[in-house]
Design a protein around this motif. Sequence first.
Motif, PDB file in Angstrom:
ATOM      1  N   LYS A  36       0.820  -1.209   0.000  1.00 32.66           N
ATOM      2  CA  LYS A  36       0.000   0.000   0.000  1.00 32.66           C
ATOM      3  C   LYS A  36       0.858   1.264   0.000  1.00 32.66           C
ATOM      4  CE  LYS A  36      -4.129  -1.955   2.167  1.00 32.66           C
ATOM      5  NZ  LYS A  36      -5.081  -1.855   3.306  1.00 32.66           N
ATOM      6  N   ARG A  37       1.965   1.248   0.770  1.00 32.61           N
ATOM      7  CA  ARG A  37       2.788   2.448   0.864  1.00 32.61           C
ATOM      8  C   ARG A  37       3.451   2.804  -0.464  1.00 32.61           C
ATOM      9  NH1 ARG A  37       7.798   0.119   4.575  1.00 32.61           N
ATOM     10  NH2 ARG A  37       8.690  -1.255   2.990  1.00 32.61           N
ATOM     11  N   ASN A  38       3.593   1.816  -1.349  1.00 31.92           N
ATOM     12  CA  ASN A  38       4.194   2.080  -2.654  1.00 31.92           C
ATOM     13  C   ASN A  38       3.204   2.680  -3.645  1.00 31.92           C
ATOM     14  OD1 ASN A  38       6.651   1.179  -1.800  1.00 31.92           O
ATOM     15  ND2 ASN A  38       6.494  -0.845  -2.751  1.00 31.92           N
ATOM     16  N   LYS A  39       1.951   2.794  -3.245  1.00 32.56           N
ATOM     17  CA  LYS A  39       0.930   3.365  -4.121  1.00 32.56           C
ATOM     18  C   LYS A  39       0.745   4.862  -3.878  1.00 32.56           C
ATOM     19  CE  LYS A  39      -1.462  -1.076  -4.464  1.00 32.56           C
ATOM     20  NZ  LYS A  39      -2.725  -1.832  -4.259  1.00 32.56           N
ATOM     21  N   PHE A  40       1.577   5.405  -3.016  1.00 35.20           N
ATOM     22  CA  PHE A  40       1.515   6.834  -2.720  1.00 35.20           C
ATOM     23  C   PHE A  40       2.841   7.496  -3.104  1.00 35.20           C
ATOM     24  CE2 PHE A  40      -1.438   4.746   0.147  1.00 35.20           C
ATOM     25  CZ  PHE A  40      -2.581   5.535   0.048  1.00 35.20           C
ATOM     26  N   ILE A  41       2.768   8.785  -3.368  1.00 35.01           N
ATOM     27  CA  ILE A  41       3.975   9.529  -3.731  1.00 35.01           C
ATOM     28  C   ILE A  41       4.953   9.537  -2.563  1.00 35.01           C
ATOM     29  CG2 ILE A  41       4.896  11.790  -4.350  1.00 35.01           C
ATOM     30  CD1 ILE A  41       2.294  12.350  -5.817  1.00 35.01           C
ATOM     31  N   ASN A  42       6.190   9.174  -2.843  1.00 29.46           N
ATOM     32  CA  ASN A  42       7.251   9.184  -1.838  1.00 29.46           C
ATOM     33  C   ASN A  42       8.336  10.139  -2.333  1.00 29.46           C
ATOM     34  OD1 ASN A  42       9.672   8.591  -0.351  1.00 29.46           O
ATOM     35  ND2 ASN A  42       8.814   6.600   0.220  1.00 29.46           N
ATOM     36  N   TYR A  43       8.383  11.330  -1.737  1.00 30.61           N
ATOM     37  CA  TYR A  43       9.288  12.356  -2.235  1.00 30.61           C
ATOM     38  C   TYR A  43      10.761  11.984  -2.046  1.00 30.61           C
ATOM     39  CZ  TYR A  43       5.226  15.308  -2.881  1.00 30.61           C
ATOM     40  OH  TYR A  43       4.023  15.813  -3.309  1.00 30.61           O
ATOM     41  N   LYS A  44      11.041  11.216  -1.014  1.00 26.16           N
ATOM     42  CA  LYS A  44      12.420  10.769  -0.819  1.00 26.16           C
ATOM     43  C   LYS A  44      12.858   9.890  -1.985  1.00 26.16           C
ATOM     44  CE  LYS A  44      15.529   8.226   2.258  1.00 26.16           C
ATOM     45  NZ  LYS A  44      15.656   7.438   3.515  1.00 26.16           N
ATOM     46  N   ASN A  45      11.984   8.967  -2.395  1.00 21.46           N
ATOM     47  CA  ASN A  45      12.309   8.104  -3.529  1.00 21.46           C
ATOM     48  C   ASN A  45      12.415   8.894  -4.819  1.00 21.46           C
ATOM     49  OD1 ASN A  45      12.490   5.754  -2.043  1.00 21.46           O
ATOM     50  ND2 ASN A  45      10.384   5.109  -2.454  1.00 21.46           N
ATOM     51  N   ILE A  46      11.616   9.943  -4.960  1.00 21.89           N
ATOM     52  CA  ILE A  46      11.705  10.796  -6.144  1.00 21.89           C
ATOM     53  C   ILE A  46      13.056  11.497  -6.192  1.00 21.89           C
ATOM     54  CG2 ILE A  46      10.788  12.863  -7.269  1.00 21.89           C
ATOM     55  CD1 ILE A  46       8.018  12.006  -6.335  1.00 21.89           C
ATOM     56  N   PHE A  51      18.297  11.643  -8.666  1.00 20.21           N
ATOM     57  CA  PHE A  51      19.738  11.703  -8.395  1.00 20.21           C
ATOM     58  C   PHE A  51      20.474  10.570  -9.108  1.00 20.21           C
ATOM     59  CE2 PHE A  51      23.289  10.629  -5.378  1.00 20.21           C
ATOM     60  CZ  PHE A  51      24.088  11.707  -5.717  1.00 20.21           C
ATOM     61  N   ILE A  52      19.982   9.334  -8.917  1.00 19.23           N
ATOM     62  CA  ILE A  52      20.641   8.175  -9.517  1.00 19.23           C
ATOM     63  C   ILE A  52      20.501   8.210 -11.041  1.00 19.23           C
ATOM     64  CG2 ILE A  52      20.658   5.653  -9.650  1.00 19.23           C
ATOM     65  CD1 ILE A  52      19.666   5.588  -6.778  1.00 19.23           C
ATOM     66  N   PHE A  53      19.311   8.590 -11.527  1.00 17.87           N
ATOM     67  CA  PHE A  53      19.102   8.679 -12.967  1.00 17.87           C
ATOM     68  C   PHE A  53      20.058   9.691 -13.593  1.00 17.87           C
ATOM     69  CE2 PHE A  53      17.260  10.492 -16.772  1.00 17.87           C
ATOM     70  CZ  PHE A  53      16.815   9.373 -17.466  1.00 17.87           C
ATOM     71  N   SER A  54      20.261  10.827 -12.935  1.00 20.27           N
ATOM     72  CA  SER A  54      21.146  11.869 -13.465  1.00 20.27           C
ATOM     73  C   SER A  54      22.583  11.382 -13.543  1.00 20.27           C
ATOM     74  CB  SER A  54      21.060  13.126 -12.600  1.00 20.27           C
ATOM     75  OG  SER A  54      19.749  13.652 -12.600  1.00 20.27           O
ATOM     76  N   ILE A  55      23.023  10.656 -12.516  1.00 22.45           N
ATOM     77  CA  ILE A  55      24.368  10.089 -12.530  1.00 22.45           C
ATOM     78  C   ILE A  55      24.511   9.108 -13.692  1.00 22.45           C
ATOM     79  CG2 ILE A  55      25.967   8.553 -11.306  1.00 22.45           C
ATOM     80  CD1 ILE A  55      25.063   9.807  -8.708  1.00 22.45           C
ATOM     81  N   GLY A  56      23.503   8.246 -13.870  1.00 18.85           N
ATOM     82  CA  GLY A  56      23.550   7.270 -14.952  1.00 18.85           C
ATOM     83  C   GLY A  56      23.565   7.920 -16.317  1.00 18.85           C
ATOM     84  N   GLY A 110      17.026   4.345 -11.089  1.00 18.46           N
ATOM     85  CA  GLY A 110      16.462   5.656 -10.791  1.00 18.46           C
ATOM     86  C   GLY A 110      15.013   5.776 -11.219  1.00 18.46           C
ATOM     87  N   VAL A 111      14.696   5.320 -12.435  1.00 17.92           N
ATOM     88  CA  VAL A 111      13.320   5.374 -12.926  1.00 17.92           C
ATOM     89  C   VAL A 111      12.416   4.496 -12.058  1.00 17.92           C
ATOM     90  CG1 VAL A 111      11.818   4.717 -14.851  1.00 17.92           C
ATOM     91  CG2 VAL A 111      13.933   5.955 -15.289  1.00 17.92           C
ATOM     92  N   ALA A 112      12.906   3.322 -11.679  1.00 21.20           N
ATOM     93  CA  ALA A 112      12.107   2.432 -10.828  1.00 21.20           C
ATOM     94  C   ALA A 112      11.762   3.104  -9.498  1.00 21.20           C
ATOM     95  CB  ALA A 112      12.858   1.130 -10.594  1.00 21.20           C
ATOM     96  N   LEU A 113      12.709   3.826  -8.933  1.00 27.07           N
ATOM     97  CA  LEU A 113      12.465   4.497  -7.654  1.00 27.07           C
ATOM     98  C   LEU A 113      11.366   5.556  -7.766  1.00 27.07           C
ATOM     99  CD1 LEU A 113      15.999   4.956  -6.031  1.00 27.07           C
ATOM    100  CD2 LEU A 113      14.043   3.736  -5.066  1.00 27.07           C
ATOM    101  N   LEU A 114      11.228   6.154  -8.928  1.00 26.70           N
ATOM    102  CA  LEU A 114      10.149   7.129  -9.112  1.00 26.70           C
ATOM    103  C   LEU A 114       8.786   6.480  -8.880  1.00 26.70           C
ATOM    104  CD1 LEU A 114      11.355   9.042 -12.309  1.00 26.70           C
ATOM    105  CD2 LEU A 114      11.722   9.660  -9.920  1.00 26.70           C
TER     106      LEU A 114
END
Length: 339
Positions: A36-46, A51-56, A110-114
């Motif tokens: 359930k918690r993964n169905k809500f926006i998580n700004y930390k994960n964003i 961050f990780i996507f930009s490095i990649g 990075g995309v997955a974490l979004l």
Amino acid sequence: MKHTFLNYIVFVTFFPQLIAGPIVHHKEMMPQFTKKRNKFINYKNIYLGVFIFSIGLFKKVVIADTFSIWASNGFDVLEQLSLIEAWITSLSYTFQLYFDFSGYTDMAIGVALLFNIKLPLNFNSPYKAINIRDFWQRWHITLSRFLRDYVYIPIGGNKKGSFKMYCNLLATFLIGGIWHGAGWTFIFWGALHALAIICHRIWCNTGVNLNKLVAWFVTFNFINISWIFFRAEQWEDAIKVLKGMFGFSGVVLPSIFLNISFLQGNEIVIGEVFANFNSDTEITLWLLIALFICLFFKNSNEIVSFYKPDNKIVFFIVSIFTISLMNLDKNVDFIYFNF
């Protein structure tokens, strides 16, 4: 969790689920979609995802694509390579492959974490490895795990004596070579790594330990040489680079050695070392920077462990992302999409 057709479609169509990796198990992915918690926006994960996507992205379009020009020039264009030219060619591909592949993996993670999905670690600074086993515990970790679980262990693993174990290792790495392409160069690449793993296991049984710096030097150069067969389109291309690396196609030294008479002659000449690569300063600088990043920088997974958003981090992300966008006019094909 029920194994429905819809769940299957979600699993196989999720972006980072491409065969290039990370290669994940169904049991790793699907439970995350139902939380359930993964169905809500998580700004930390964003924040982490961006961050990780930009490095990649920076790894791919700035670093890897810069090296791709020199690697392609050496492998595909030049008919003969002198000593230094051959080493430039092999090292350029060694760094191109790493920053291309790890860059893609970072982008996928990075995309997955979004979407609040966490993918497994796939690279852990592999060029820091001090032996070939250490390398395979750091390089394309999810592929190593896949081959272990679905090839090595099912055919017997290390359960039936040393000789059978060595045969199983050889079979596993040969299949790993074929995984990347049905060509003799890939098969030979797999055989080289199998032989290296077997030699390492035999060496460990002697109880003799190499100095860590020497061990790293041997390991890195073995990996660098083995990548030649991974990259070469044909045997002749691999042989061309290898002949150059060991001085069989002539040695060209820079003018700084002009007054050292005994270095001249015997296929050694003083001249323009980087004539076929346009820029000696640029190439040397990029090779040193890449090596320094691989050996002394924390990888993206380590950075995330103590990541805390602040103005400096935001500036860093914006900077590398902007630089990456400015370089998107280059060739942006990922190497692993070819396999």
